[in-house]
Design a protein around this motif. Structure first.
Motif, PDB file in Angstrom:
ATOM      1  N   VAL A   1       0.835  -1.202   0.000  1.00 40.97           N
ATOM      2  CA  VAL A   1       0.000   0.000   0.000  1.00 40.97           C
ATOM      3  C   VAL A   1       0.866   1.247   0.000  1.00 40.97           C
ATOM      4  O   VAL A   1       0.630   2.195  -0.761  1.00 40.97           O
ATOM      5  N   PHE A   2       1.903   1.252   0.837  1.00 43.34           N
ATOM      6  CA  PHE A   2       2.790   2.406   0.956  1.00 43.34           C
ATOM      7  C   PHE A   2       3.472   2.717  -0.381  1.00 43.34           C
ATOM      8  O   PHE A   2       3.554   3.873  -0.795  1.00 43.34           O
ATOM      9  N   GLU A   3       3.939   1.680  -1.057  1.00 39.25           N
ATOM     10  CA  GLU A   3       4.639   1.879  -2.330  1.00 39.25           C
ATOM     11  C   GLU A   3       3.708   2.345  -3.438  1.00 39.25           C
ATOM     12  O   GLU A   3       4.126   3.080  -4.344  1.00 39.25           O
ATOM     13  N   GLU A   4       2.432   1.925  -3.387  1.00 39.51           N
ATOM     14  CA  GLU A   4       1.502   2.261  -4.466  1.00 39.51           C
ATOM     15  C   GLU A   4       1.022   3.709  -4.410  1.00 39.51           C
ATOM     16  O   GLU A   4       0.580   4.251  -5.420  1.00 39.51           O
ATOM     17  N   VAL A   5       1.082   4.335  -3.228  1.00 45.53           N
ATOM     18  CA  VAL A   5       0.657   5.731  -3.105  1.00 45.53           C
ATOM     19  C   VAL A   5       1.888   6.621  -3.263  1.00 45.53           C
ATOM     20  O   VAL A   5       2.810   6.563  -2.458  1.00 45.53           O
ATOM     21  N   LYS A   6       1.889   7.418  -4.296  1.00 43.73           N
ATOM     22  CA  LYS A   6       3.090   8.206  -4.621  1.00 43.73           C
ATOM     23  C   LYS A   6       3.165   9.523  -3.845  1.00 43.73           C
ATOM     24  O   LYS A   6       4.255  10.005  -3.549  1.00 43.73           O
ATOM     25  N   VAL A   7       2.000  10.122  -3.565  1.00 49.97           N
ATOM     26  CA  VAL A   7       1.991  11.368  -2.791  1.00 49.97           C
ATOM     27  C   VAL A   7       1.593  11.014  -1.359  1.00 49.97           C
ATOM     28  O   VAL A   7       0.449  10.669  -1.089  1.00 49.97           O
ATOM     29  N   ARG A   8       2.563  11.082  -0.434  1.00 52.61           N
ATOM     30  CA  ARG A   8       2.347  10.612   0.939  1.00 52.61           C
ATOM     31  C   ARG A   8       2.389  11.767   1.926  1.00 52.61           C
ATOM     32  O   ARG A   8       3.272  12.621   1.836  1.00 52.61           O
ATOM     33  N   ASN A   9       1.460  11.738   2.868  1.00 57.64           N
ATOM     34  CA  ASN A   9       1.517  12.724   3.950  1.00 57.64           C
ATOM     35  C   ASN A   9       2.263  12.138   5.150  1.00 57.64           C
ATOM     36  O   ASN A   9       2.652  10.964   5.141  1.00 57.64           O
ATOM     37  N   LEU A  10       2.432  12.960   6.178  1.00 54.78           N
ATOM     38  CA  LEU A  10       3.203  12.516   7.351  1.00 54.78           C
ATOM     39  C   LEU A  10       2.522  11.336   8.043  1.00 54.78           C
ATOM     40  O   LEU A  10       3.205  10.437   8.550  1.00 54.78           O
ATOM     41  N   GLY A  11       1.180  11.313   8.025  1.00 48.08           N
ATOM     42  CA  GLY A  11       0.465  10.203   8.643  1.00 48.08           C
ATOM     43  C   GLY A  11       0.817   8.869   8.024  1.00 48.08           C
ATOM     44  O   GLY A  11       0.950   7.862   8.723  1.00 48.08           O
ATOM     45  N   MET A  12       0.988   8.853   6.701  1.00 44.13           N
ATOM     46  CA  MET A  12       1.373   7.609   6.011  1.00 44.13           C
ATOM     47  C   MET A  12       2.769   7.159   6.419  1.00 44.13           C
ATOM     48  O   MET A  12       3.013   5.980   6.673  1.00 44.13           O
ATOM     49  N   TRP A  13       3.686   8.113   6.475  1.00 44.64           N
ATOM     50  CA  TRP A  13       5.066   7.779   6.871  1.00 44.64           C
ATOM     51  C   TRP A  13       5.086   7.211   8.289  1.00 44.64           C
ATOM     52  O   TRP A  13       5.731   6.194   8.559  1.00 44.64           O
ATOM     53  N   ASN A  14       4.352   7.863   9.208  1.00 45.22           N
ATOM     54  CA  ASN A  14       4.325   7.388  10.592  1.00 45.22           C
ATOM     55  C   ASN A  14       3.685   6.013  10.711  1.00 45.22           C
ATOM     56  O   ASN A  14       4.132   5.171  11.492  1.00 45.22           O
ATOM     57  N   ALA A  15       2.617   5.778   9.919  1.00 50.52           N
ATOM     58  CA  ALA A  15       1.951   4.464   9.946  1.00 50.52           C
ATOM     59  C   ALA A  15       2.915   3.369   9.507  1.00 50.52           C
ATOM     60  O   ALA A  15       2.953   2.275  10.088  1.00 50.52           O
ATOM     61  N   MET A  16       3.726   3.663   8.495  1.00 49.86           N
ATOM     62  CA  MET A  16       4.677   2.672   8.000  1.00 49.86           C
ATOM     63  C   MET A  16       5.826   2.474   8.986  1.00 49.86           C
ATOM     64  O   MET A  16       6.314   1.359   9.183  1.00 49.86           O
ATOM     65  N   LEU A  17       6.235   3.560   9.641  1.00 50.47           N
ATOM     66  CA  LEU A  17       7.316   3.460  10.635  1.00 50.47           C
ATOM     67  C   LEU A  17       6.912   2.575  11.814  1.00 50.47           C
ATOM     68  O   LEU A  17       7.677   1.702  12.233  1.00 50.47           O
ATOM     69  N   ILE A  18       5.706   2.786  12.336  1.00 50.62           N
ATOM     70  CA  ILE A  18       5.287   1.981  13.492  1.00 50.62           C
ATOM     71  C   ILE A  18       5.052   0.536  13.078  1.00 50.62           C
ATOM     72  O   ILE A  18       5.315  -0.392  13.852  1.00 50.62           O
ATOM     73  N   ALA A  19       4.587   0.315  11.834  1.00 51.94           N
ATOM     74  CA  ALA A  19       4.412  -1.056  11.344  1.00 51.94           C
ATOM     75  C   ALA A  19       5.753  -1.787  11.318  1.00 51.94           C
ATOM     76  O   ALA A  19       5.866  -2.933  11.768  1.00 51.94           O
ATOM     77  N   CYS A  20       6.769  -1.115  10.803  1.00 53.03           N
ATOM     78  CA  CYS A  20       8.112  -1.718  10.745  1.00 53.03           C
ATOM     79  C   CYS A  20       8.647  -1.992  12.148  1.00 53.03           C
ATOM     80  O   CYS A  20       9.225  -3.056  12.409  1.00 53.03           O
ATOM     81  N   ALA A  21       8.450  -1.028  13.054  1.00 51.00           N
ATOM     82  CA  ALA A  21       8.956  -1.187  14.418  1.00 51.00           C
ATOM     83  C   ALA A  21       8.279  -2.361  15.121  1.00 51.00           C
ATOM     84  O   ALA A  21       8.935  -3.167  15.784  1.00 51.00           O
ATOM     85  N   GLN A  22       6.964  -2.500  14.958  1.00 53.93           N
ATOM     86  CA  GLN A  22       6.230  -3.573  15.629  1.00 53.93           C
ATOM     87  C   GLN A  22       6.563  -4.954  15.067  1.00 53.93           C
ATOM     88  O   GLN A  22       6.440  -5.951  15.765  1.00 53.93           O
ATOM     89  N   HIS A  23       6.961  -4.992  13.798  1.00 53.50           N
ATOM     90  CA  HIS A  23       7.270  -6.281  13.173  1.00 53.50           C
ATOM     91  C   HIS A  23       8.763  -6.581  13.160  1.00 53.50           C
ATOM     92  O   HIS A  23       9.217  -7.457  12.414  1.00 53.50           O
ATOM     93  N   ALA A  24       9.532  -5.844  13.964  1.00 55.73           N
ATOM     94  CA  ALA A  24      10.977  -6.068  14.099  1.00 55.73           C
ATOM     95  C   ALA A  24      11.739  -5.825  12.806  1.00 55.73           C
ATOM     96  O   ALA A  24      12.833  -6.355  12.625  1.00 55.73           O
ATOM     97  N   HIS A  25      11.187  -5.007  11.905  1.00 58.13           N
ATOM     98  CA  HIS A  25      11.923  -4.582  10.711  1.00 58.13           C
ATOM     99  C   HIS A  25      12.674  -3.301  11.083  1.00 58.13           C
ATOM    100  O   HIS A  25      12.423  -2.221  10.537  1.00 58.13           O
ATOM    101  N   THR A  26      13.568  -3.450  12.038  1.00 55.04           N
ATOM    102  CA  THR A  26      14.203  -2.285  12.656  1.00 55.04           C
ATOM    103  C   THR A  26      15.029  -1.487  11.661  1.00 55.04           C
ATOM    104  O   THR A  26      14.941  -0.248  11.614  1.00 55.04           O
ATOM    105  N   GLY A  27      15.821  -2.179  10.853  1.00 55.41           N
ATOM    106  CA  GLY A  27      16.643  -1.483   9.853  1.00 55.41           C
ATOM    107  C   GLY A  27      15.793  -0.689   8.882  1.00 55.41           C
ATOM    108  O   GLY A  27      16.142   0.439   8.495  1.00 55.41           O
ATOM    109  N   LYS A  28      14.655  -1.270   8.473  1.00 52.63           N
ATOM    110  CA  LYS A  28      13.749  -0.589   7.548  1.00 52.63           C
ATOM    111  C   LYS A  28      13.166   0.662   8.185  1.00 52.63           C
ATOM    112  O   LYS A  28      12.942   1.680   7.505  1.00 52.63           O
ATOM    113  N   THR A  29      12.935   0.624   9.498  1.00 52.04           N
ATOM    114  CA  THR A  29      12.423   1.805  10.211  1.00 52.04           C
ATOM    115  C   THR A  29      13.377   2.974  10.042  1.00 52.04           C
ATOM    116  O   THR A  29      12.959   4.096   9.720  1.00 52.04           O
TER     117      THR A  29
END
Length: 583
Positions: free
Chosen positions: A269-297
């Protein structure tokens, strides 16, 4: 530039175009030309100028223009009130609304919705009642837009019964009224009511066109209840209505896929939306953090900087959270210090996460120094974070010290007392553990029951420890017995130190064997095909022995098992977990 003969209507047409294009330099030139011609005193021109400055994020210029205008009409009052409301100045909007009433102007179907929007932003229930009374007195409550705004206002003020009453009395409804009530139910955790209302909107009102606000509210309900199958259907509706490219919908979709254990869907979903607001970035950051994708965060945070997206306090919470659950102490200190460089003062949540990071890493002395250096009084969550560190590392001396500080605060949540009880029990100090539990009983508070649940089609199967109420209980327990034999051959030995009760060894072994997550996993094993991952949701932290056991189960069965506890996700595959045994 327009010739001197041009009338005010031509001026207004150009102002409208410049407002739509948000062209500030040209708008300022036109304003100067209006002053030169003497058209600024005309009500219609003044209205369009106020609206222009409002839409270009200059509400105080709108205010200045309004004050200088000698002959104020209902339209100019409405324009300046709207300017404040649209630019997140609800106090000023309501203040000018009151001034308008004192000057003898009655509210209409434009000014009332603007006032209710400002009231909703402030969650001011007394003001909400006053505005509702005013709508009734002026007979505007029958208006579709006024009625819808009242529903939305009450919903955002947490008065869901009043919101429902206004909604039911409306002769006609639009997307705002439906969406406002759905949002209200979702915010109060009344998920079933929100979903039923959404279904009614689609089935009964054929003229309704759901918008991104409606869809994001429903997706939030699916996320909170981990209703993955329903969430996927709503995603299909988002795609069908072309709202999947909306930043608000995309943020909710990322949260849905992440909270349901399918973080790969969030990435897509994140990759398919080209114009992203801060809410999208934060949603993806917390998703990565919760799933232990720490480097990606950390990679995403760097990418944010490259594309010019400014982080906010939530962004840094995500980064600190990622560091805390990966044991990256120095990295956490770096991001904590970086906040001030971005003009963000750390709040109590940031301090709590920093204390959690240090506590989990066993640096309890340093964690306490962070608390001592806080510019505000430590909150319950800050002390709770330190108590968690004490529990993990079995430091009952520190736990006792923290308990004294907590008790000085007065009334606290049951979670703190449970943490203290568990810390004592883990150290074998049963009398102190019993005393902490008694304090809960004396306050009439019950410890939260540990539950695990699995979604199957349109049903959610919920289990408690030792549960024998499920229709497939016999098959579930047989599967656990079969697994127990395979796990023992593979080298698994139960660690009964995680049973926080003073019972004998055999009873401890039986108690730990039938924890809720193991029952849920056994149900998944006998129900889902081999290629389907088993996704288990849990309301409490997974215990250390269950974590070890699930690693063995994944190894013995060849299955992918995803467990979400109250803090993060664990993905078990081939005998390993993505958390690296640090959680």
């Amino acid at each position: 530039m327009l010739p001197p003969q041009s009338d005010c209507r031509d001026i207004c047409k150009v102002l409208v175009c410049l407002t739509h294009s948000r062209s500030l330099p040209k708008g300022l030139q036109l304003h100067a030309y209006v002053v030169k011609l003497g058209f600024e005193a005309l009500p219609l021109v003044c209205h369009h100028l106020i609206n222009f400055y409002s839409k270009t994020n200059l509400p105080h210029s709108s205010h200045k223009l309004f004050d200088s205008f000698p002959h104020k009409s209902a339209t100019t009052w409405s324009s300046v009130i709207s300017a404040f409301a649209q630019n997140d100045l609800p106090h000023l909007a309501l203040s000018f609304f009151r001034r308008m009433l004192r000057h003898g102007f009655l509210p209409d179907d434009h000014t009332l919705p603007t006032a209710t929007k400002s009231c909703a932003a402030l969650s001011s229930l007394p003001t909400a009642h006053s505005l509702h009374a005013l709508a009734l007195k002026s007979a505007n409550h029958f208006d579709l837009f006024v009625g819808s705004s009242l529903v939305d206002m009450y919903a955002k003020c947490g008065e869901i019964n009043n919101a429902r009453k206004v909604f039911d009395e409306m002769p006609h409804k639009n997307v705002v009224s439906w969406s406002g009530l759905i949002y209200g139910y979702s915010q109060l955790g009344l998920d079933e009511e929100a979903l039923n209302l959404f279904k009614c909107a689609l089935q009964q009102d054929y003229d309704i066109r759901v918008n991104d606000f409606t869809l994001s509210s429903v997706l939030r309900v699916c996320s909170a209840s981990t209703l993955f199958e329903l969430g996927k259907q709503v995603h299909g509706l988002c795609f069908k209505t072309s709202f999947d490219s909306s930043c608000f919908v995309a943020s909710s979709l990322i949260s849905l896929y992440s909270k349901c254990g399918v973080v790969e869907g969030g990435y897509k979903v994140f990759e398919e939306v080209k114009v992203r607001n801060l809410g999208m970035w934060n949603a993806m950051l917390i998703a990565c953090a919760q799933h232990a994708h720490t480097g990606k965060t950390f990679e995403l945070f760097e990418e944010m900087g490259r594309v010019g997206v400014k982080p906010n306090f939530i962004t840094f919470l995500c980064l600190l959270y990622a560091c805390s659950h990966a044991g990256l102490v120095e990295k956490g200190k770096h991001y904590f210090g970086l906040m001030k460089e971005h003009g963000i003062e750390p709040g109590s949540q940031h301090y709590a996460t920093m204390v959690d990071l240090l506590g989990r890493a066993g640096k309890l002395d340093e964690a306490f120094r962070v608390i001592e250096g806080m510019p505000m009084e430590p909150t319950e969550s800050v002390w709770g974070a330190l108590l968690t560190g004490c529990r993990i590392h079995g430091n009952t001396e520190w736990a006792s010290f923290v308990a004294d500080r907590v008790f000085e605060m007065g009334a606290v949540s049951s979670g703190i007392n449970v943490l203290l009880s568990n810390a004592y029990a883990a150290a074998g100090r049963w009398e102190e553990a019993a005393r902490a539990r008694k304090m809960l009983r004396d306050q009439g508070i019950k410890k939260e029951t540990g539950l695990s649940w699995v979604e199957e089609g349109n049903r959610v199967h919920t289990f408690a420890a030792g549960d024998r109420s499920h229709g497939k209980t016999k098959e579930i327990y047989e599967k656990l017995e079969e697994l127990g034999e395979k796990m023992a051959k593979a080298g698994y030995v139960a660690d009964t130190s995680f049973v926080l009760k003073e019972v004998d060894g055999d009873e401890k072994s039986q108690t730990i064997r039938y924890h809720s997550e193991r029952l849920a996993i056994a149900f998944g094993l006998i129900t889902f095909p081999q290629e389907r991952p088993i996704r288990v949701m849990k309301n409490l932290r997974v215990c250390g022995d269950c974590h070890t056991a699930i690693k063995f189960i994944s190894k013995c069965t060849g299955r992918v098992i995803i467990v979400r506890d109250n803090n993060r996700f664990h993905r078990f595959e081939e005998g390993k977990c993505t958390c690296g045994d640090y959680w």
